[in-house]
Design a protein around this motif. Structure first.
Motif, mmCIF file in Angstrom:
data_model
loop_
_atom_site.group_PDB
_atom_site.id
_atom_site.type_symbol
_atom_site.label_atom_id
_atom_site.label_comp_id
_atom_site.label_asym_id
_atom_site.label_seq_id
_atom_site.Cartn_x
_atom_site.Cartn_y
_atom_site.Cartn_z
ATOM 1 N N GLU A 146 0.822 -1.223 0.000
ATOM 2 C CA GLU A 146 0.000 0.000 0.000
ATOM 3 C C GLU A 146 0.853 1.268 0.000
ATOM 4 O OE1 GLU A 146 -0.357 -2.626 1.914
ATOM 5 O OE2 GLU A 146 -2.459 -3.229 2.055
ATOM 6 N N THR A 147 2.111 1.184 0.441
ATOM 7 C CA THR A 147 2.932 2.407 0.535
ATOM 8 C C THR A 147 4.050 2.447 -0.504
ATOM 9 O OG1 THR A 147 4.443 1.403 2.166
ATOM 10 C CG2 THR A 147 2.544 2.613 3.033
ATOM 11 N N PHE A 148 4.204 1.374 -1.298
ATOM 12 C CA PHE A 148 5.309 1.334 -2.266
ATOM 13 C C PHE A 148 5.206 2.482 -3.282
ATOM 14 C CE2 PHE A 148 6.835 0.355 -6.487
ATOM 15 C CZ PHE A 148 8.180 0.138 -6.216
ATOM 16 N N ARG A 149 6.316 3.151 -3.522
ATOM 17 C CA ARG A 149 6.399 4.172 -4.585
ATOM 18 C C ARG A 149 7.719 3.970 -5.325
ATOM 19 N NH1 ARG A 149 2.303 4.727 -2.827
ATOM 20 N NH2 ARG A 149 1.217 6.354 -1.710
ATOM 21 N N ASP A 172 9.399 -1.251 -9.969
ATOM 22 C CA ASP A 172 8.740 -2.553 -9.866
ATOM 23 C C ASP A 172 8.512 -3.130 -11.260
ATOM 24 O OD1 ASP A 172 7.354 -4.776 -9.243
ATOM 25 O OD2 ASP A 172 5.806 -3.782 -8.055
ATOM 26 N N PRO A 173 9.388 -4.069 -11.680
ATOM 27 C CA PRO A 173 9.251 -4.622 -13.032
ATOM 28 C C PRO A 173 7.935 -5.361 -13.243
ATOM 29 C CG PRO A 173 11.366 -5.251 -12.047
ATOM 30 C CD PRO A 173 10.565 -4.602 -10.966
ATOM 31 N N ASP A 174 7.378 -5.963 -12.181
ATOM 32 C CA ASP A 174 6.140 -6.735 -12.347
ATOM 33 C C ASP A 174 5.231 -6.511 -11.137
ATOM 34 O OD1 ASP A 174 4.088 -8.461 -12.711
ATOM 35 O OD2 ASP A 174 5.310 -10.294 -12.723
ATOM 36 N N PRO A 175 4.322 -5.541 -11.246
ATOM 37 C CA PRO A 175 3.463 -5.228 -10.093
ATOM 38 C C PRO A 175 2.573 -6.397 -9.660
ATOM 39 C CG PRO A 175 3.388 -3.470 -11.727
ATOM 40 C CD PRO A 175 4.147 -4.607 -12.359
ATOM 41 N N ALA A 176 2.496 -7.459 -10.463
ATOM 42 C CA ALA A 176 1.633 -8.589 -10.095
ATOM 43 C C ALA A 176 2.341 -9.570 -9.159
ATOM 44 C CB ALA A 176 1.173 -9.313 -11.351
ATOM 45 N N ASP A 177 3.678 -9.471 -9.024
ATOM 46 C CA ASP A 177 4.351 -10.460 -8.166
ATOM 47 C C ASP A 177 4.664 -9.848 -6.793
ATOM 48 O OD1 ASP A 177 6.650 -8.960 -8.357
ATOM 49 O OD2 ASP A 177 7.701 -10.340 -9.701
ATOM 50 N N ALA A 182 15.680 -2.606 -6.357
ATOM 51 C CA ALA A 182 16.444 -1.364 -6.232
ATOM 52 C C ALA A 182 17.722 -1.587 -7.023
ATOM 53 C CB ALA A 182 16.739 -1.045 -4.780
ATOM 54 N N ASP A 183 17.869 -0.877 -8.121
ATOM 55 C CA ASP A 183 19.116 -0.925 -8.889
ATOM 56 C C ASP A 183 20.026 0.177 -8.361
ATOM 57 O OD1 ASP A 183 19.000 -3.022 -10.833
ATOM 58 O OD2 ASP A 183 17.376 -1.926 -11.797
ATOM 59 N N PHE A 184 21.195 -0.227 -7.891
ATOM 60 C CA PHE A 184 22.171 0.736 -7.366
ATOM 61 C C PHE A 184 23.306 0.899 -8.368
ATOM 62 C CE2 PHE A 184 21.543 1.726 -2.821
ATOM 63 C CZ PHE A 184 20.515 0.857 -2.493
ATOM 64 N N ALA A 185 23.740 2.138 -8.567
ATOM 65 C CA ALA A 185 25.023 2.409 -9.225
ATOM 66 C C ALA A 185 25.931 3.009 -8.161
ATOM 67 C CB ALA A 185 24.844 3.386 -10.371
ATOM 68 N N TYR A 186 27.046 2.332 -7.891
ATOM 69 C CA TYR A 186 28.026 2.862 -6.926
ATOM 70 C C TYR A 186 29.210 3.428 -7.702
ATOM 71 C CZ TYR A 186 25.757 -0.960 -4.237
ATOM 72 O OH TYR A 186 24.870 -1.825 -3.671
ATOM 73 N N LEU A 187 29.707 4.576 -7.262
ATOM 74 C CA LEU A 187 30.995 5.117 -7.731
ATOM 75 C C LEU A 187 31.955 4.979 -6.558
ATOM 76 C CD1 LEU A 187 29.962 8.404 -9.559
ATOM 77 C CD2 LEU A 187 31.436 6.636 -10.516
ATOM 78 N N VAL A 203 16.885 -7.264 -4.704
ATOM 79 C CA VAL A 203 15.500 -7.693 -4.944
ATOM 80 C C VAL A 203 14.784 -7.719 -3.597
ATOM 81 C CG1 VAL A 203 14.027 -9.524 -5.856
ATOM 82 C CG2 VAL A 203 16.261 -9.066 -6.916
ATOM 83 N N PHE A 204 13.678 -6.977 -3.512
ATOM 84 C CA PHE A 204 12.961 -6.821 -2.239
ATOM 85 C C PHE A 204 11.589 -7.474 -2.308
ATOM 86 C CE2 PHE A 204 15.376 -2.579 -1.859
ATOM 87 C CZ PHE A 204 16.374 -3.158 -1.086
ATOM 88 N N GLY A 205 11.126 -7.957 -1.168
ATOM 89 C CA GLY A 205 9.766 -8.506 -1.078
ATOM 90 C C GLY A 205 8.748 -7.401 -0.850
ATOM 91 N N LEU A 206 7.548 -7.615 -1.358
ATOM 92 C CA LEU A 206 6.487 -6.618 -1.203
ATOM 93 C C LEU A 206 5.187 -7.339 -0.851
ATOM 94 C CD1 LEU A 206 5.963 -3.584 -1.446
ATOM 95 C CD2 LEU A 206 5.335 -3.949 -3.837
ATOM 96 N N PHE A 207 4.670 -7.051 0.346
ATOM 97 C CA PHE A 207 3.461 -7.724 0.827
ATOM 98 C C PHE A 207 2.479 -6.674 1.349
ATOM 99 C CE2 PHE A 207 7.176 -10.395 1.344
ATOM 100 C CZ PHE A 207 6.806 -11.496 0.592
ATOM 101 N N GLY A 208 1.202 -6.998 1.227
ATOM 102 C CA GLY A 208 0.175 -6.080 1.718
ATOM 103 C C GLY A 208 0.083 -6.132 3.239
#
Ligand SMILES: C[S@@+](CC[C@H](N)C(=O)[O-])C[C@H]1O[C@@H](n2cnc3c(N)ncnc32)[C@H](O)[C@@H]1O
Length: 247
Positions: A146-149, A172-177, A182-187, A203-208
């Protein structure tokens, strides 16, 4: 294990430049207050699952005897250097068993790396078996469904011998899963040499909210959601899951 971010393996020693402990003082204080309120008596012993570089612990150890569990040896080493007075134990929050209970259990952003409901349930069970009756566990995911942005952040610090800057791109490549990334670029710069660039996908989990509450009830807890605003995150309210273990 499907995927371990490079940040917690070969780049673990860079963690303090990506996420300095000093940024955690108000946050750690807020979590400690929630733990104190949730337990039936002031907690003394606290188990943290997924303690990473020990940034929260570096503040919370002033009030609690802390045992810190993480599955990444390099991150435990960073934390040991920062928190030599804390007990450090290698382990996975899905199956670690220390054979004793604590007044409280704390699970911060490491819980984001659980990407299936079954894994979330295993971590909830780990927290339950290590929490004494009358104690409480706190779970603090970065986001619930509910809070993911989608968002972008940047930061980093200069150290005495090296420096890091990063850009974090949350999407979020697939809002159904049940995951987002989070893609990080480090310098990464050593001395005054030319920085190298590293890409790292987390890769993070997302649950209601209802899924979270059901998982915590399933483990035996009596859970509630406490909204928490933090000065470092002015545009967001965190859902903190406060889970009491009945007497
Ligand atoms: C962002 S860091 C945690 C930082 C921590 N909140 C602090 O105060 O420093 C995430 C950590 O979660 C750990 N982690 C991820 N999945 C885990 C699991 N299943 N069990 C134990 N640790 C895990 C990683 O090894 C990493 O050290």
């Amino acid at each position: 294990m499907a995927h371990e971010p490079r940040l917690y393996e070969e780049l673990a020693s860079w963690w303090p430049l990506l996420s300095p402990a000093v940024h955690y003082d108000e946050e750690a204080e807020a979590y400690a207050r929630l733990l104190d309120d949730a337990c039936d008596a002031p907690p003394h012993t606290v188990l943290e699952l997924g303690s990473g570089g020990g940034n929260n612990a570096s503040h919370m150890k002033a009030r609690y005897a802390m045992t810190l569990v993480d599955r990444a040896p390099g991150m435990l080493e960073v934390s040991r250097r920062r928190n030599p007075e804390c007990e450090h134990v290698p382990g996975d929050m899905r199956d670690v068993r220390l054979g004793r209970t604590f007044d409280a259990v704390f699970v911060h952003d490491a819980v984001m790396y659980l990407t299936t409901r079954a894994d979330l349930a295993r971590a909830a069970e780990t927290a339950f078996v290590h929490c004494r009756p009358g104690g409480a566990a706190l779970f603090v995911p970065d986001a619930v469904r509910e809070t993911f942005r989608a968002s972008t952040h940047c930061g980093g610090e200069d150290g005495p011998l090296r420096a890091l800057r990063y850009m974090e791109w949350i999407w979020d490549p697939d809002p159904a899963d049940t995951t987002y990334v989070a893609d990080f670029a480090y310098l990464l710069r050593e001395g005054d040499g030319e920085p190298r660039v590293v890409h790292d996908r987390h890769v993070f989990g997302l649950f209601g909210r209802d899924e979270w509450l059901a998982v915590l009830r399933g483990a035996g807890f009596v859970p509630e959601i406490v909204p928490l605003s933090l000065p470092d995150l002015p545009d967001r309210v965190l859902d903190v899951f406060v889970a009491r273990r009945p007497r």
